[in-house]
Design a protein around this motif. Structure first.
Motif, PDB file in Angstrom:
ATOM      1  N   LEU B 287       0.841  -1.207   0.000  1.00 16.94           N
ATOM      2  CA  LEU B 287       0.000   0.000   0.000  1.00 16.94           C
ATOM      3  C   LEU B 287       0.869   1.248   0.000  1.00 16.94           C
ATOM      4  O   LEU B 287       0.673   2.162  -0.801  1.00 16.94           O
ATOM      5  CB  LEU B 287      -0.884   0.007   1.250  1.00 16.94           C
ATOM      6  CG  LEU B 287      -2.374  -0.116   1.020  1.00 16.94           C
ATOM      7  CD1 LEU B 287      -2.733  -1.575   1.037  1.00 16.94           C
ATOM      8  CD2 LEU B 287      -3.119   0.606   2.100  1.00 16.94           C
ATOM      9  N   VAL B 288       1.839   1.257   0.925  1.00 18.65           N
ATOM     10  CA  VAL B 288       2.738   2.400   1.018  1.00 18.65           C
ATOM     11  C   VAL B 288       3.491   2.567  -0.298  1.00 18.65           C
ATOM     12  O   VAL B 288       3.585   3.675  -0.851  1.00 18.65           O
ATOM     13  CB  VAL B 288       3.742   2.181   2.179  1.00 18.65           C
ATOM     14  CG1 VAL B 288       4.765   3.302   2.214  1.00 18.65           C
ATOM     15  CG2 VAL B 288       3.011   2.075   3.496  1.00 18.65           C
ATOM     16  N   PHE B 289       3.985   1.443  -0.819  1.00 22.19           N
ATOM     17  CA  PHE B 289       4.785   1.486  -2.038  1.00 22.19           C
ATOM     18  C   PHE B 289       4.005   2.119  -3.176  1.00 22.19           C
ATOM     19  O   PHE B 289       4.452   3.088  -3.803  1.00 22.19           O
ATOM     20  CB  PHE B 289       5.217   0.064  -2.407  1.00 22.19           C
ATOM     21  CG  PHE B 289       5.997  -0.013  -3.690  1.00 22.19           C
ATOM     22  CD1 PHE B 289       7.337   0.328  -3.721  1.00 22.19           C
ATOM     23  CD2 PHE B 289       5.382  -0.425  -4.851  1.00 22.19           C
ATOM     24  CE1 PHE B 289       8.054   0.263  -4.898  1.00 22.19           C
ATOM     25  CE2 PHE B 289       6.099  -0.496  -6.039  1.00 22.19           C
ATOM     26  CZ  PHE B 289       7.431  -0.148  -6.063  1.00 22.19           C
ATOM     27  N   PHE B 290       2.790   1.598  -3.455  1.00 25.26           N
ATOM     28  CA  PHE B 290       2.030   2.114  -4.581  1.00 25.26           C
ATOM     29  C   PHE B 290       1.549   3.540  -4.313  1.00 25.26           C
ATOM     30  O   PHE B 290       1.509   4.366  -5.223  1.00 25.26           O
ATOM     31  CB  PHE B 290       0.865   1.193  -4.921  1.00 25.26           C
ATOM     32  CG  PHE B 290       1.305  -0.004  -5.695  1.00 25.26           C
ATOM     33  CD1 PHE B 290       1.748   0.127  -7.006  1.00 25.26           C
ATOM     34  CD2 PHE B 290       1.316  -1.258  -5.113  1.00 25.26           C
ATOM     35  CE1 PHE B 290       2.185  -0.964  -7.718  1.00 25.26           C
ATOM     36  CE2 PHE B 290       1.755  -2.368  -5.830  1.00 25.26           C
ATOM     37  CZ  PHE B 290       2.184  -2.211  -7.132  1.00 25.26           C
ATOM     38  N   GLY B 291       1.208   3.809  -3.063  1.00 27.43           N
ATOM     39  CA  GLY B 291       0.782   5.162  -2.725  1.00 27.43           C
ATOM     40  C   GLY B 291       1.874   6.171  -3.020  1.00 27.43           C
ATOM     41  O   GLY B 291       1.669   7.144  -3.748  1.00 27.43           O
ATOM     42  N   VAL B 292       3.066   5.906  -2.520  1.00 27.66           N
ATOM     43  CA  VAL B 292       4.179   6.833  -2.707  1.00 27.66           C
ATOM     44  C   VAL B 292       4.578   6.895  -4.176  1.00 27.66           C
ATOM     45  O   VAL B 292       4.866   7.960  -4.729  1.00 27.66           O
ATOM     46  CB  VAL B 292       5.374   6.408  -1.826  1.00 27.66           C
ATOM     47  CG1 VAL B 292       6.553   7.310  -2.083  1.00 27.66           C
ATOM     48  CG2 VAL B 292       4.989   6.436  -0.377  1.00 27.66           C
ATOM     49  N   LEU B 293       4.560   5.715  -4.830  1.00 26.57           N
ATOM     50  CA  LEU B 293       4.948   5.640  -6.240  1.00 26.57           C
ATOM     51  C   LEU B 293       4.092   6.578  -7.079  1.00 26.57           C
ATOM     52  O   LEU B 293       4.600   7.405  -7.845  1.00 26.57           O
ATOM     53  CB  LEU B 293       4.780   4.203  -6.724  1.00 26.57           C
ATOM     54  CG  LEU B 293       5.231   3.874  -8.142  1.00 26.57           C
ATOM     55  CD1 LEU B 293       6.730   3.688  -8.158  1.00 26.57           C
ATOM     56  CD2 LEU B 293       4.569   2.613  -8.638  1.00 26.57           C
ATOM     57  N   LEU B 294       2.771   6.467  -6.924  1.00 32.60           N
ATOM     58  CA  LEU B 294       1.864   7.264  -7.752  1.00 32.60           C
ATOM     59  C   LEU B 294       1.854   8.724  -7.308  1.00 32.60           C
ATOM     60  O   LEU B 294       1.836   9.633  -8.125  1.00 32.60           O
ATOM     61  CB  LEU B 294       0.455   6.674  -7.692  1.00 32.60           C
ATOM     62  CG  LEU B 294       0.383   5.278  -8.318  1.00 32.60           C
ATOM     63  CD1 LEU B 294      -0.980   4.653  -8.067  1.00 32.60           C
ATOM     64  CD2 LEU B 294       0.664   5.340  -9.804  1.00 32.60           C
ATOM     65  N   ASN B 295       1.905   8.928  -5.995  1.00 27.79           N
ATOM     66  CA  ASN B 295       1.878  10.286  -5.482  1.00 27.79           C
ATOM     67  C   ASN B 295       3.075  11.082  -5.980  1.00 27.79           C
ATOM     68  O   ASN B 295       2.938  12.217  -6.426  1.00 27.79           O
ATOM     69  CB  ASN B 295       1.850  10.247  -3.952  1.00 27.79           C
ATOM     70  CG  ASN B 295       1.732  11.630  -3.365  1.00 27.79           C
ATOM     71  OD1 ASN B 295       0.991  12.453  -3.886  1.00 27.79           O
ATOM     72  ND2 ASN B 295       2.476  11.880  -2.310  1.00 27.79           N
TER      73      ASN B 295
END
Lengths: 351, 481
Positions: B287-295
């Motif tokens: 969750l953190v990974f994809f959140g930060v990636l897209l953000n």
């Protein structure tokens, strides 16, 4: 150099303390203690009886206090129980409470008492370690020279047919965990399933090897562990050998007209063996895994077998003892590999 | 019904030929190896007319012989595989019937390989894999098991009998034993014999593949998410964060794996809820990974960012809650209609991720330490890009080569770990058809009956070997760039 070793030692001790604390915490969780009470006391104990049993024996103290007592930096408990009997951690059975020493933990050499083997943990660990030491020594004697020879042969002419075949062999051995190669080796060499032996050449169990190890009963367990580690070391040796073979000084030697075998033996080999040294030392933790599997598979009652017994039977003190030893084996080999690397590699040593 | 022999009627005249050719091939291989040590390598010589000629000598001759013998071996194996499709049941024995059962897998493999080889120039690194023999062999083995797992798991195709049904009288019977009249099953034989509880070994082994193929890649992906999310900042920022994280990683790595498994994967520990908390912690990283990636990518376009981020995080969050939420454990708060699935072996999954994550962390950290000094990172910093943008969109794509290779190797390693868990009977029910448990069941009578333990052992070996060869091929091809 001295400062480096000191710092590494400091980190090592800190790691050891953390690891033993984690093991201590995991083995002293509520359900484990409840199981202990029921196996030691009475299987049909009521919940209140379990609680008082644990309280009387000091298991209900706060975790850091218990850990400190076990380690030997806090004085052992003296508890007057609900059943009017006074128990002290440090009193051996039959000894009056007043005569018991106040500190008894790992640091004082008191490793506790095994509930499965009904014996002192320290003596169990010592004898079993001896047996496993024998196994490990044999494994090292087979694995290290074998791996180095394969790696050097493969790495001295990169891309040649020898290199490709030997690399494939090392890939196959790294892809075969001990419980697979052990099963296949036993089936092929210790039964008549594939080859109609007149006399079966090897034994499928190594129980007899504990007292009297010979080629017949010791070969299969040793080769099973050695094979898995061999491929990895061989690949590292090959990588380091190919790197050395492309170095400037090797080219100079070739241009000077030095013969190929001489280049390999005199110039390349010594430099190519620095990296594998670290790898070999770091293989120890892996060997420990292999030892547990192989000792279970071949029924060789060494250290790994004790680990399985202790963990399977909820023998808390023994499991703690076994954990300490294995954690220390891992940490000390890491330390040796760090120091050895610095020591062997002149580039790092001088800077 | 007659018991099946290994190769049946066809084998009677095909086997001797096969044995001779394989024998010759092995001899050629050994001669080549020995010659390769002494004879000079084959060189090319330029003729006066401008053409090149191979100057092979004895080595060259054995090489050619070896090549043709190898082709002959392959051709004969193909006969064993294809003949049973045409001939009536049982003519090519156990081997033939097994090949017949794997028919959907063969078709799927042929389709995959044909399509991939035709379009390989358009497929990037995956297409380049088909330039390397080793990589192709590895890919073939891996896909064999993937297709087997898919067909068994989804369509129930390959297995001949139910893997749990016990048929009386077939306990520890050798391969090719006929089943009694009226037994439910696709064919009237146990192809690889019965195990110590009289269950069909062949069906158990192919059913076991679904377990490995479902768990191992997924667990490895999770381990990579954890390793990448922690390793990138550790390598990029360095300092105290790096020291603390590295210390923790080394702490876990200093544990002998089996000891860790024995401490973590016990019913008592499951009772305390520690695996559930660990799952809640470890599985939040994707969750953190994809959140930060897209953000970090769409930070400058807030409208687009919200449009992408909300659905992605919503779906991932729902999956996350469904995974960690389990009936009867400490984390059990979701209403039943929201809980998508229950993983009964959560503890196995968690412990495998937990063991793998620190190694991934170390690799990512090392790569980041190396890559952060590159010019493109400096350029991005000068442009004023955020730290996470640089880590995830500048450094990570450039570290993909070693990471993909390690990913393949790590799936193999995870397979070995799952097998180890099964071998010690940790966390899995004893009826589970996974390969580790089956080997464990079989080894107890290994000195008397060999056949129950060998098929799962060979299956596990082949899958891990395939993954290692695949990794080797990928490494070779990615180094060529």
């Amino acid at each position: 150099m001295g400062l480096f070793i000191l710092r590494r030692l400091g980190v090592m001790i800190l790691t050891a303390l953390c690891l033993t604390f984690i093991v201590f915490w995991l083995t002293n969780l509520g359900p484990n203690l409840e199981k202990l009470a029921k196996t030691q006391g009475n299987a049909r104990m009521s919940d209140e009886a379990v609680v008082s049993w644990l309280e009387n024996r000091g298991y209900s103290q706060p975790l850091p206090v218990k850990y400190g007592q076990w380690l030997g930096v806090l004085p052992g408990y003296v508890i007057e129980g609900t059943d009017r009997e006074t128990r002290a951690r440090c009193a051996t059975p039959g000894q009056p409470i007043e005569e018991a020493s106040s500190f008894c933990g790992i640091l004082q050499g008191d490793w506790g008492f095994s509930t499965v083997f009904k014996d002192e943990v320290s003596s169990i660990v010592a004898t079993r370690l001896g047996l496993t030491g024998k196994l490990m020594l044999a494994v090292m004697l087979v694995m290290v020279p074998g791996a180095l020879i394969i790696g050097v042969l493969a790495g001295m002419r990169e891309g040649s047919r020898t290199d490709r075949s030997l690399s494939t062999v090392s890939i196959i051995t790294t892809a075969t965990p001990e419980y697979v190669s052990g099963v296949i080796l036993i089936a092929a060499l210790a039964t008549k399933a594939f080859i109609e032996w007149d006399t079966i050449p090897f034994k499928g169990t190594a129980t007899a090897a504990m007292d009297d190890a010979n080629f017949e009963n010791f070969f299969l367990p040793v080769i099973t562990i050695a094979l898995y580690g061999m491929g990895y070391i061989a690949r590292m040796t090959r990588a380091s050998m190919t790197e050395v073979m492309t170095a400037q000084y090797i080219r100079t030697a070739r241009l000077k007209g030095v013969s190929f075998p001489k280049i390999v033996l005199k110039h390349a080999l010594r430099n190519a063996l620095i990296a594998p040294f670290t790898v070999i030392m770091l293989q120890f933790p892996w060997l420990l895994n292999g030892v547990v599997i192989v000792e279970t598979l071949f029924n060789y009652k060494g250290f790994g077998w004790v680990l399985v017994q202790a963990a399977g039977n909820n023998d808390i003190e023994l499991l703690l003892g076994v954990s300490i030893v294995s954690v220390f084996v891992v940490l000390i080999t890491q330390l040796i590999s760090d120091i050895g690397y610095v020591f062997l590699n002149p580039r790092i040593r001088i800077s | 019904m007659e018991p099946l022999t290994w190769t049946g009627a066809v084998g009677a005249f095909l086997n001797p030929i096969f044995a001779i050719i394989v024998g010759l091939f092995v001899i050629a291989l050994i001669v080549q190896l020995v010659l390769g040590l002494f004879a000079p390598a084959m060189t090319l010589q330029a003729n006066p007319d401008g053409t090149l000629a191979g100057r092979g000598g004895a080595l060259g001759a054995t090489e050619t012989a070896g090549k043709y013998l190898f082709l002959a071996v392959i051709a004969l194996i193909l006969v064993y595989v294809i003949a049973p499709l045409i001939l009536p049941y049982g003519m090519v024995g156990i081997i033939g019937e097994m090949s017949q059962r794997f028919l959907p897998v063969w078709i799927a493999l042929i389709v995959t390989f044909t399509l991939s080889i035709i379009y390989r120039r358009k497929l990037g690194l995956y297409g380049k894999l088909f330039d390397s023999t080793v990589g192709m062999i590895g890919f073939g083995i891996v896909m064999f098991w993937v297709f087997t797992a898919v067909f068994v798991g989804l369509f129930d195709w390959i297995a001949t009998h139910d893997y749990l049904t016990q048929v009386s009288g077939l306990k520890n019977k050798t391969p090719g034993v006929p089943v009694p009249e009226g037994t439910v099953g696709d064919i009237p034989h146990y192809l690889l014999g019965g195990d110590n509880l009289a269950r069909d070994i062949f069906s158990r082994v192919v059913s076991g593949s679904t377990f490995v193929i479902a768990i191992a890649p997924l667990a490895t992906i999770f381990a990579f998410m954890v390793g990448i999310t922690l390793g990138l900042p550790a390598g990029y920022y360095g300092g105290l964060l790096d020291t603390v994280l590295s210390f923790l990683a080394n702490l876990i790595l200093a544990f002998p794996v089996i000891l860790l498994f024995y401490l973590l994967v016990t019913p008592e520990i499951v009772q305390t809820g520690i695996p559930s908390y660990m799952a809640a912690f470890l599985f939040v990283f994707p969750l953190v990974f994809f959140g930060v990636l897209l953000n970090s990518r769409y930070y400058t376009q807030p409208a687009k960012r919200t449009a992408i981020l909300v659905p992605v995080l919503g779906i991932l969050g729902w999956l996350y809650l469904s995974i960690i939420n389990q009936k009867g454990t400490v984390i059990d708060f979701l209403p039943a209609w929201m809980d998508l699935f229950d993983i009964t072996i959560l503890v196995v999954f968690v412990s495998v991720v937990f063991v793998n994550a620190p190694t991934v962390f170390r690799i990512v950290r090392g790569l980041t330490l190396d890559l952060r000094t590159r010019d493109y990172v400096a350029a991005a910093q000068t442009r004023g890009e955020g730290a996470w943008y640089i880590m995830l969109w500048e450094i990570l794509p450039n570290a993909r080569g070693p990471l993909i290779v390690d990913f393949c190797l790590r799936i193999g390693y995870t397979t070995i770990l799952l097998g180890t868990l099964g071998f010690f009977g940790l966390g899995l029910s004893s009826e589970s058809p996974d390969w580790g448990s089956t080997i464990n069941e079989g080894r107890k009578l290994l000195l008397i009956f060999v056949h129950p333990a060998l098929p799962p052992a060979v299956a596990l070996l082949s899958l891990v070997l395939g993954l290692n060869l695949l990794a080797d091929g990928l490494r070779e091809e990615s180094l060529k760039d």
